[in-house]
Scaffold this motif. Structure first.
Motif, short mmCIF file in Angstrom:
data_model
loop_
_atom_site.label_atom_id
_atom_site.label_comp_id
_atom_site.label_asym_id
_atom_site.label_seq_id
_atom_site.Cartn_x
_atom_site.Cartn_y
_atom_site.Cartn_z
N PHE A 297 0.83 -1.21 0.00
CA PHE A 297 0.00 0.00 0.00
C PHE A 297 0.87 1.26 0.00
N LEU A 298 2.16 1.10 0.28
CA LEU A 298 3.08 2.23 0.27
C LEU A 298 3.63 2.46 -1.13
N CYS B 288 12.49 -5.34 2.90
CA CYS B 288 13.70 -5.44 2.08
C CYS B 288 13.41 -5.24 0.59
N ARG B 289 12.23 -5.62 0.16
CA ARG B 289 11.89 -5.51 -1.27
C ARG B 289 11.50 -4.09 -1.67
N HIS B 290 11.29 -3.23 -0.70
CA HIS B 290 10.75 -1.91 -0.97
C HIS B 290 11.68 -0.76 -0.59
N VAL B 291 12.53 -0.96 0.41
CA VAL B 291 13.27 0.15 0.98
C VAL B 291 14.41 0.63 0.09
N GLN C 234 4.91 10.34 -5.24
CA GLN C 234 4.42 9.33 -4.29
C GLN C 234 3.26 9.86 -3.45
N ASN C 235 2.36 8.99 -3.13
CA ASN C 235 1.19 9.34 -2.32
C ASN C 235 1.41 9.00 -0.85
N ALA D 114 10.25 6.39 12.39
CA ALA D 114 9.33 5.56 11.60
C ALA D 114 8.02 6.31 11.44
N TYR D 115 7.80 6.91 10.27
CA TYR D 115 6.56 7.65 10.06
C TYR D 115 6.20 7.67 8.58
N ILE D 116 4.91 7.66 8.33
CA ILE D 116 4.37 7.73 6.97
C ILE D 116 3.89 9.17 6.73
N VAL D 117 4.18 9.68 5.54
CA VAL D 117 3.81 11.05 5.23
C VAL D 117 2.91 11.12 4.01
N SER D 118 2.11 12.16 4.00
CA SER D 118 1.23 12.44 2.87
C SER D 118 1.95 13.35 1.88
N PRO D 119 1.41 13.53 0.67
CA PRO D 119 2.01 14.48 -0.28
C PRO D 119 2.10 15.89 0.28
N ARG D 120 1.15 16.28 1.13
CA ARG D 120 1.19 17.61 1.74
C ARG D 120 2.41 17.74 2.63
#
Length: 300
Positions: free
Chosen positions: A43-44, A72-75, A107-108, A171-177
């Motif tokens: 989903f990332l 490992c497949r994404h970072v 990226q979203n 460790a944090y997820i960010v939005s486009p904003r």
């Protein structure tokens, strides 16, 4: 999620690289594909891990975390050199650099990690799925969704989601904003609000942003590895005239205590070991923080 790699041109220039392939990793060799217990981060749109070029030890240890958790497949590792004068400036610049890179890729949802991150030992697919569902239900103006943090205050908006003002940026997820915010705010930006009790690092600014949320309970803490932001050349000791007064003794002890906590492994040890207990302590006070925030909004 395919990520373009910026080729390393010199040891003095920052560069990107993928996580090293491990033939024994079930995610790398494909044997985990389709299994019910596989951790799915698809989903990332992007995952970055910041690690100094001088810290191959941390790259090795955090890569083991990524192989264990399927990241490992994404970072994509971002490898800057250490700032020559101030690690806090370098750290801010690194978070901003990966934010700008993610922004340029359109990226979203972007997960930003530091190389001292440690994920929960019992991480399960349902917990990862809960992150995606939680983000889908966030208000449209959300900026940050912490997977690990040190809450200064927080209150529940849902049973597994906190509205929070938090320290730590491992460790944090960010939005486009938020990616745009990183682009627009280099270190030292004027009129930028910060939590002074946190310090001058980028998380002191994050803690004052609106629309920041966190997963509850958290799934990522920091390791006890010493922070590079506080490392520096040892200062020469200066002889000082003794002050034999109660206030002088107290001041000396406070300075000494601050030095011990901030300039040694005690700081990292305390943050690492108390991060999870602190979230539950703050959660107990959630109704009080909710009330204080409402009063602040009414008075503002």
């Amino acid at each position: 999620m395919d990520q373009p790699v910026v080729n390393k041109e010199s040891t003095d220039a920052p560069f990107y690289h993928h996580c090293a392939h491990d033939p024994d990793c079930a995610y790398c060799n494909g044997s985990m594909e389709g299994k019910d217990d596989a951790l799915d981060w698809s989903f990332l749109d992007g995952v970055y891990c910041i690690s100094l070029q001088s810290r191959e030890d941390r790259v090795e240890s955090v890569s083991a975390e990524f192989h264990r958790t399927g990241l490992c497949r994404h970072v994509l590792f971002y490898r800057p050199i250490k700032h020559p004068k101030n690690g806090l400036i370098g750290s801010w610049g690194s978070h901003r650099a990966v934010g700008q890179h993610a922004l340029s890729q359109g990226q979203n949802l972007t997960l930003i990690l530091e190389d001292d991150v440690q994920f929960s030992a019992n991480l399960r697919p349902a917990r990862i799925d809960a992150i995606a569902r939680a983000i889908d239900k966030l208000p449209a103006d959300w900026l940050i969704f912490f997977l690990g943090h040190w809450p200064i205050w927080s209150y529940f908006v849902r049973p597994d989601v906190l509205r929070t003002g938090s320290a730590c940026a491992h460790a944090y997820i960010v939005s486009p904003r938020m990616l745009q915010w990183l682009h627009d705010h280099p270190y030292g930006s004027p009129c930028l609000k910060k939590y002074k009790i946190i310090g001058k690092a980028i998380d002191s600014a994050y803690a004052r942003l609106p629309a920041t949320y966190a997963l509850f309970p958290m799934i990522a803490i920091q390791s006890v590895s010493e922070s590079d932001n506080l490392r520096g050349k040892p200062k020469k000791k200066k002889r000082r005239k003794s002050v034999i007064t109660r206030s002088g003794v107290r001041a000396h002890m406070l300075r000494k205590g601050k030095h011990v906590i901030n300039q040694s492994g005690y700081r990292e040890f305390l943050i690492s070991k108390l991060m999870r207990p602190n979230q539950f302590f703050i959660a107990v006070l959630s109704p009080l923080f909710w009330m204080l925030q409402r009063l602040k909004q009414l008075g503002g």
